[in-house]
Design a protein around this motif. Sequence first.
Motif, PDB file in Angstrom:
ATOM      1  N   ASN A 275     -41.858  21.933   6.770  1.00 23.23           N
ATOM      2  CA  ASN A 275     -41.834  22.715   8.013  1.00 23.23           C
ATOM      3  C   ASN A 275     -42.924  22.256   8.983  1.00 23.23           C
ATOM      4  N   GLU A 276     -44.107  21.950   8.450  1.00 25.33           N
ATOM      5  CA  GLU A 276     -45.210  21.519   9.318  1.00 25.33           C
ATOM      6  C   GLU A 276     -44.974  20.103   9.851  1.00 25.33           C
ATOM      7  N   ILE A 277     -44.361  19.248   9.047  1.00 23.42           N
ATOM      8  CA  ILE A 277     -44.014  17.901   9.538  1.00 23.42           C
ATOM      9  C   ILE A 277     -43.043  18.023  10.711  1.00 23.42           C
ATOM     10  N   LYS A 278     -42.090  18.936  10.595  1.00 22.88           N
ATOM     11  CA  LYS A 278     -41.149  19.173  11.692  1.00 22.88           C
ATOM     12  C   LYS A 278     -41.896  19.663  12.939  1.00 22.88           C
ATOM     13  N   LEU A 279     -42.875  20.554  12.752  1.00 28.94           N
ATOM     14  CA  LEU A 279     -43.659  21.060  13.880  1.00 28.94           C
ATOM     15  C   LEU A 279     -44.391  19.926  14.595  1.00 28.94           C
ATOM     16  N   PHE A 280     -45.057  19.045  13.838  1.00 25.63           N
ATOM     17  CA  PHE A 280     -45.814  17.967  14.484  1.00 25.63           C
ATOM     18  C   PHE A 280     -44.891  16.942  15.141  1.00 25.63           C
ATOM     19  N   GLY A 281     -43.671  16.807  14.614  1.00 28.04           N
ATOM     20  CA  GLY A 281     -42.688  15.971  15.299  1.00 28.04           C
ATOM     21  C   GLY A 281     -42.316  16.564  16.646  1.00 28.04           C
ATOM     22  N   GLU A 282     -42.170  17.890  16.702  1.00 26.86           N
ATOM     23  CA  GLU A 282     -41.872  18.574  17.969  1.00 26.86           C
ATOM     24  C   GLU A 282     -43.042  18.459  18.945  1.00 26.86           C
ATOM     25  N   LEU A 283     -44.274  18.539  18.417  1.00 25.70           N
ATOM     26  CA  LEU A 283     -45.455  18.398  19.269  1.00 25.70           C
ATOM     27  C   LEU A 283     -45.549  16.992  19.857  1.00 25.70           C
ATOM     28  N   GLN A 284     -45.146  15.982  19.090  1.00 26.31           N
ATOM     29  CA  GLN A 284     -45.105  14.624  19.613  1.00 26.31           C
ATOM     30  C   GLN A 284     -44.164  14.530  20.804  1.00 26.31           C
ATOM     31  N   ILE A 285     -42.994  15.162  20.667  1.00 23.35           N
ATOM     32  CA  ILE A 285     -42.009  15.145  21.761  1.00 23.35           C
ATOM     33  C   ILE A 285     -42.574  15.833  22.999  1.00 23.35           C
ATOM     34  N   GLU A 286     -43.227  16.987  22.802  1.00 18.58           N
ATOM     35  CA  GLU A 286     -43.834  17.701  23.929  1.00 18.58           C
ATOM     36  C   GLU A 286     -44.920  16.855  24.589  1.00 18.58           C
ATOM     37  N   ALA A 287     -45.682  16.120  23.775  1.00 18.30           N
ATOM     38  CA  ALA A 287     -46.760  15.286  24.324  1.00 18.30           C
ATOM     39  C   ALA A 287     -46.214  14.168  25.199  1.00 18.30           C
ATOM     40  N   LYS A 288     -44.991  13.737  24.952  1.00 16.46           N
ATOM     41  CA  LYS A 288     -44.399  12.629  25.708  1.00 16.46           C
ATOM     42  C   LYS A 288     -43.843  13.071  27.055  1.00 16.46           C
ATOM     43  N   GLY A 289     -43.785  14.375  27.299  1.00 18.58           N
ATOM     44  CA  GLY A 289     -43.280  14.786  28.611  1.00 18.58           C
ATOM     45  C   GLY A 289     -42.924  16.242  28.741  1.00 18.58           C
ATOM     46  N   GLY A 290     -43.232  17.026  27.745  1.00 17.59           N
ATOM     47  CA  GLY A 290     -42.918  18.439  27.797  1.00 17.59           C
ATOM     48  C   GLY A 290     -44.141  19.277  28.118  1.00 17.59           C
ATOM     49  N   ASN A 291     -44.096  20.543  27.726  1.00 23.00           N
ATOM     50  CA  ASN A 291     -45.204  21.469  27.967  1.00 23.00           C
ATOM     51  C   ASN A 291     -45.991  21.620  26.672  1.00 23.00           C
ATOM     52  N   LEU A 292     -46.844  20.643  26.394  1.00 23.61           N
ATOM     53  CA  LEU A 292     -47.557  20.598  25.119  1.00 23.61           C
ATOM     54  C   LEU A 292     -48.463  21.806  24.932  1.00 23.61           C
ATOM     55  N   LYS A 293     -49.243  22.154  25.956  1.00 22.57           N
ATOM     56  CA  LYS A 293     -50.192  23.253  25.798  1.00 22.57           C
ATOM     57  C   LYS A 293     -49.480  24.572  25.475  1.00 22.57           C
ATOM     58  N   GLU A 294     -48.312  24.785  26.066  1.00 19.92           N
ATOM     59  CA  GLU A 294     -47.559  26.003  25.777  1.00 19.92           C
ATOM     60  C   GLU A 294     -47.088  26.004  24.321  1.00 19.92           C
ATOM     61  N   LYS A 295     -46.650  24.843  23.845  1.00 22.99           N
ATOM     62  CA  LYS A 295     -46.216  24.723  22.457  1.00 22.99           C
ATOM     63  C   LYS A 295     -47.388  24.983  21.508  1.00 22.99           C
ATOM     64  N   LEU A 296     -48.561  24.502  21.853  1.00 23.60           N
ATOM     65  CA  LEU A 296     -49.754  24.737  21.028  1.00 23.60           C
ATOM     66  C   LEU A 296     -50.130  26.212  21.025  1.00 23.60           C
ATOM     67  N   ARG A 297     -50.000  26.866  22.177  1.00 26.16           N
ATOM     68  CA  ARG A 297     -50.332  28.301  22.254  1.00 26.16           C
ATOM     69  C   ARG A 297     -49.373  29.113  21.377  1.00 26.16           C
ATOM     70  N   LEU A 298     -48.088  28.755  21.402  1.00 23.37           N
ATOM     71  CA  LEU A 298     -47.102  29.468  20.569  1.00 23.37           C
ATOM     72  C   LEU A 298     -47.423  29.287  19.082  1.00 23.37           C
ATOM     73  N   ALA A 299     -47.830  28.056  18.704  1.00 26.02           N
ATOM     74  CA  ALA A 299     -48.191  27.803  17.316  1.00 26.02           C
ATOM     75  C   ALA A 299     -49.434  28.604  16.918  1.00 26.02           C
ATOM     76  N   TYR A 300     -50.372  28.726  17.863  1.00 26.69           N
ATOM     77  CA  TYR A 300     -51.591  29.492  17.609  1.00 26.69           C
ATOM     78  C   TYR A 300     -51.275  30.964  17.419  1.00 26.69           C
ATOM     79  N   LEU A 301     -50.429  31.525  18.274  1.00 25.87           N
ATOM     80  CA  LEU A 301     -50.089  32.948  18.198  1.00 25.87           C
ATOM     81  C   LEU A 301     -49.243  33.265  16.965  1.00 25.87           C
ATOM     82  N   LYS A 302     -48.439  32.305  16.538  1.00 25.91           N
ATOM     83  CA  LYS A 302     -47.557  32.504  15.381  1.00 25.91           C
ATOM     84  C   LYS A 302     -48.358  32.798  14.126  1.00 25.91           C
ATOM     85  N   ASP A 303     -49.585  32.239  14.057  1.00 29.15           N
ATOM     86  CA  ASP A 303     -50.385  32.397  12.839  1.00 29.15           C
ATOM     87  C   ASP A 303     -51.353  33.553  12.886  1.00 29.15           C
TER      88      ASP A 303
END
Length: 304
Positions: A275-303
């Motif tokens: 599950n975490e490998i899948k998450l970091f794959g999604e973060l890579q995609i966000e880093a290439k052109g998405g909203n990375l900081k928003e994705k990081l905030r969601l991951a932070y709040l999830k925990d």
Amino acid sequence: MHSKARPWSFFENFPPGKKPGLYGTYCFDPYLERLIQKKWSSHIKGMGLNHHVILGNEATSDWIDENLISLDLFGGQDSYMILNGEDIPTSAQEKILELDLSEKFLFISFSKSGKFFLKCCKGEGQFFTMEMPKFWESDKLLDFLARELGGPLNSSIKNYILTNITHEVGSFINALKLISIHFGSKQISLEELKEIIPPSRMDIFQLASLFGNKNKQEFFHKLIALEVSQKEWISFFNFMIGHLFKLTGDSKGNSQYERDLAKQRNLWSIDEINNEIKLFGELQIEAKGGNLKEKLRLAYLKDY
């Protein structure tokens, strides 16, 4: 004559005296190279000499004949500085090595250490290599740059920069200039400093240790505060995917990193790792052109 020194030691003995002749330096960093050039120019002007600056590709054989070999009809003592010495034409290089510079100064600044610089080091004249600091000497580099740019740093400001800023000359200089622009000589607090210099240094092993030990809130909190390049984000997420894969295997080393892996392995199930490998794959995609900081905030709040 050729000598080598770290930046703080190099400038203790530079510029080297007032005797005409051939001088030169190779420097690993463009900021420090510019500092060398400025100090040499000030040294020459302080002696009251005529100072001329040209680029390496302009130092042709004809230019040498006209400026360094022909007699000076007016009897003045001149100094010449050649920038980008690695671009000096091959036809002119041997002439330079054979020059009689008993009455003139010639300083060559090299941005690259090539064959011509190595030849110069073995010939007449004084040549210097500014060595890159070792990774454990970053505090000395920062102290040196602070002195050059205006004054020493107090311990809390120094520790903040060393902890949160990339250990490169350019990054240190930018941080010191921001402090000078915003605060001058005024005492500043860490809170004020954080507002103008956000963290930009990734300690990848510390971050991997946090995540591997399931300290996810602190992990994502640190990532949200970082301001690094897209390339660094992508590289880091790739590193984290590799780190998680290693948690599924056996450690084959006795380094601190391998020992940490062995301890972390017992905390994770295969499903959790996938599950975490899948998450970091999604973060890579966000880093290439998405909203990375928003994705990081969601991951932070999830925990929480």
